[in-house]
Design a protein around this motif. Structure first.
Motif, PDB file in Angstrom:
ATOM      1  N   MET A  85      56.187  40.315  39.416  1.00 18.92           N
ATOM      2  CA  MET A  85      55.510  40.744  38.187  1.00 18.92           C
ATOM      3  C   MET A  85      54.327  39.839  37.858  1.00 18.92           C
ATOM      4  O   MET A  85      53.251  40.320  37.509  1.00 18.92           O
ATOM      5  N   HIS A  86      54.546  38.513  37.978  1.00 18.25           N
ATOM      6  CA  HIS A  86      53.455  37.571  37.704  1.00 18.25           C
ATOM      7  C   HIS A  86      52.311  37.755  38.681  1.00 18.25           C
ATOM      8  O   HIS A  86      51.138  37.733  38.300  1.00 18.25           O
ATOM      9  N   GLN A  87      52.668  37.943  39.966  1.00 14.48           N
ATOM     10  CA  GLN A  87      51.629  38.112  40.984  1.00 14.48           C
ATOM     11  C   GLN A  87      50.806  39.361  40.694  1.00 14.48           C
ATOM     12  O   GLN A  87      49.584  39.356  40.829  1.00 14.48           O
ATOM     13  N   LYS A  88      51.494  40.418  40.305  1.00 16.27           N
ATOM     14  CA  LYS A  88      50.790  41.661  39.990  1.00 16.27           C
ATOM     15  C   LYS A  88      49.819  41.446  38.814  1.00 16.27           C
ATOM     16  O   LYS A  88      48.683  41.894  38.834  1.00 16.27           O
ATOM     17  N   MET A  89      50.304  40.725  37.779  1.00 13.18           N
ATOM     18  CA  MET A  89      49.461  40.443  36.611  1.00 13.18           C
ATOM     19  C   MET A  89      48.243  39.603  37.015  1.00 13.18           C
ATOM     20  O   MET A  89      47.122  39.885  36.592  1.00 13.18           O
ATOM     21  N   LEU A  90      48.473  38.580  37.848  1.00 15.77           N
ATOM     22  CA  LEU A  90      47.370  37.723  38.282  1.00 15.77           C
ATOM     23  C   LEU A  90      46.341  38.522  39.066  1.00 15.77           C
ATOM     24  O   LEU A  90      45.136  38.347  38.900  1.00 15.77           O
ATOM     25  N   THR A  91      46.821  39.424  39.933  1.00 18.17           N
ATOM     26  CA  THR A  91      45.928  40.252  40.739  1.00 18.17           C
ATOM     27  C   THR A  91      45.106  41.174  39.843  1.00 18.17           C
ATOM     28  O   THR A  91      43.883  41.260  39.978  1.00 18.17           O
ATOM     29  N   LEU A  92      45.770  41.845  38.889  1.00 18.57           N
ATOM     30  CA  LEU A  92      45.066  42.753  37.981  1.00 18.57           C
ATOM     31  C   LEU A  92      44.045  42.001  37.131  1.00 18.57           C
ATOM     32  O   LEU A  92      42.920  42.465  36.943  1.00 18.57           O
ATOM     33  N   ALA A  93      44.431  40.820  36.646  1.00 14.13           N
ATOM     34  CA  ALA A  93      43.507  40.021  35.832  1.00 14.13           C
ATOM     35  C   ALA A  93      42.311  39.594  36.670  1.00 14.13           C
ATOM     36  O   ALA A  93      41.162  39.682  36.215  1.00 14.13           O
ATOM     37  N   SER A  94      42.573  39.170  37.880  1.00 13.52           N
ATOM     38  CA  SER A  94      41.499  38.733  38.769  1.00 13.52           C
ATOM     39  C   SER A  94      40.534  39.880  39.063  1.00 13.52           C
ATOM     40  O   SER A  94      39.314  39.703  39.048  1.00 13.52           O
ATOM     41  N   GLU A  95      41.076  41.053  39.311  1.00 11.45           N
ATOM     42  CA  GLU A  95      40.243  42.229  39.581  1.00 11.45           C
ATOM     43  C   GLU A  95      39.372  42.583  38.374  1.00 11.45           C
ATOM     44  O   GLU A  95      38.299  43.149  38.525  1.00 11.45           O
ATOM     45  N   ALA A  96      39.867  42.242  37.172  1.00  5.38           N
ATOM     46  CA  ALA A  96      39.097  42.527  35.955  1.00  5.38           C
ATOM     47  C   ALA A  96      38.155  41.382  35.596  1.00  5.38           C
ATOM     48  O   ALA A  96      37.490  41.416  34.573  1.00  5.38           O
ATOM     49  N   GLY A  97      38.137  40.339  36.418  1.00  6.71           N
ATOM     50  CA  GLY A  97      37.222  39.222  36.190  1.00  6.71           C
ATOM     51  C   GLY A  97      37.788  38.126  35.315  1.00  6.71           C
ATOM     52  O   GLY A  97      37.060  37.258  34.863  1.00  6.71           O
ATOM     53  N   ALA A  98      39.093  38.154  35.083  1.00  4.24           N
ATOM     54  CA  ALA A  98      39.721  37.127  34.245  1.00  4.24           C
ATOM     55  C   ALA A  98      40.413  36.089  35.125  1.00  4.24           C
ATOM     56  O   ALA A  98      40.710  36.344  36.292  1.00  4.24           O
ATOM     57  N   LYS A  99      40.666  34.933  34.532  1.00  2.75           N
ATOM     58  CA  LYS A  99      41.354  33.872  35.254  1.00  2.75           C
ATOM     59  C   LYS A  99      42.495  33.362  34.390  1.00  2.75           C
ATOM     60  O   LYS A  99      42.288  33.010  33.229  1.00  2.75           O
ATOM     61  N   ILE A 100      43.690  33.362  34.932  1.00  2.00           N
ATOM     62  CA  ILE A 100      44.859  32.858  34.211  1.00  2.00           C
ATOM     63  C   ILE A 100      45.228  31.514  34.829  1.00  2.00           C
ATOM     64  O   ILE A 100      45.513  31.433  36.027  1.00  2.00           O
ATOM     65  N   ASP A 101      45.200  30.457  34.009  1.00  2.37           N
ATOM     66  CA  ASP A 101      45.423  29.113  34.530  1.00  2.37           C
ATOM     67  C   ASP A 101      46.893  28.778  34.690  1.00  2.37           C
ATOM     68  O   ASP A 101      47.259  27.982  35.551  1.00  2.37           O
ATOM     69  N   TYR A 102      47.743  29.365  33.872  1.00  2.00           N
ATOM     70  CA  TYR A 102      49.148  28.949  33.890  1.00  2.00           C
ATOM     71  C   TYR A 102      49.997  30.025  33.229  1.00  2.00           C
ATOM     72  O   TYR A 102      49.564  30.646  32.260  1.00  2.00           O
ATOM     73  N   ILE A 103      51.174  30.241  33.765  1.00  2.00           N
ATOM     74  CA  ILE A 103      52.112  31.189  33.166  1.00  2.00           C
ATOM     75  C   ILE A 103      53.370  30.416  32.785  1.00  2.00           C
ATOM     76  O   ILE A 103      53.938  29.707  33.623  1.00  2.00           O
TER      77      ILE A 103
END
Ligand code: ZN
Length: 114
Positions: free
Chosen positions: A1-19
């Motif tokens: 689930m986290h990987q999917k969220m990171l991938t979707l965020a990355s594709e949208a141009g966002a960067k998540i530093d920590y979960i």
């Protein structure tokens, strides 16, 4: 689930530093279960920063309380449990209320450009 969220965020141009998440149940007496601010302190430690003055966006009173306990600015979104939270809590003094996360981000971007 986290990987999917990171991938979707990355594709949208966002960067998540920590979960961060609490893996415990209500009877585990942990420090990271909201409304305690343990998760926020965990994030501060991991990113070597203070979150004071940052926003805590959530749909439940516990989210807002955890944020306030750590010196964050609370923001309620009316998605998820948000509408119920607003109806139930008669006084959410000092809490910004937003239709959804998208509205909150628009607000935040406006603040940054003032
Ligand atoms: Zn926990």
């Amino acid at each position: 689930m986290h990987q999917k969220m990171l991938t979707l965020a990355s594709e949208a141009g966002a960067k998540i530093d920590y979960i961060a998440y609490c893996p415990h149940g209500p009877d585990d007496s942990c420090e990271c279960r909201k409304p305690l601010p343990g998760l926020i302190h965990q994030i501060e430690k991991a990113l070597n920063m203070s979150a004071k003055g940052c926003y805590m966006v959530g749909d439940s009173l516990r989210d807002l309380q955890a944020g306030q306990a750590a010196g964050l600015i609370p923001a309620l979104v009316l998605t998820g449990k948000g509408t119920r939270t607003l109806d139930k809590e008669n006084g959410l003094a000092g809490v910004g209320v937003f239709d959804d996360l998208d509205s909150f981000v628009d607000y935040l971007l406006l603040q940054m450009h003032e």
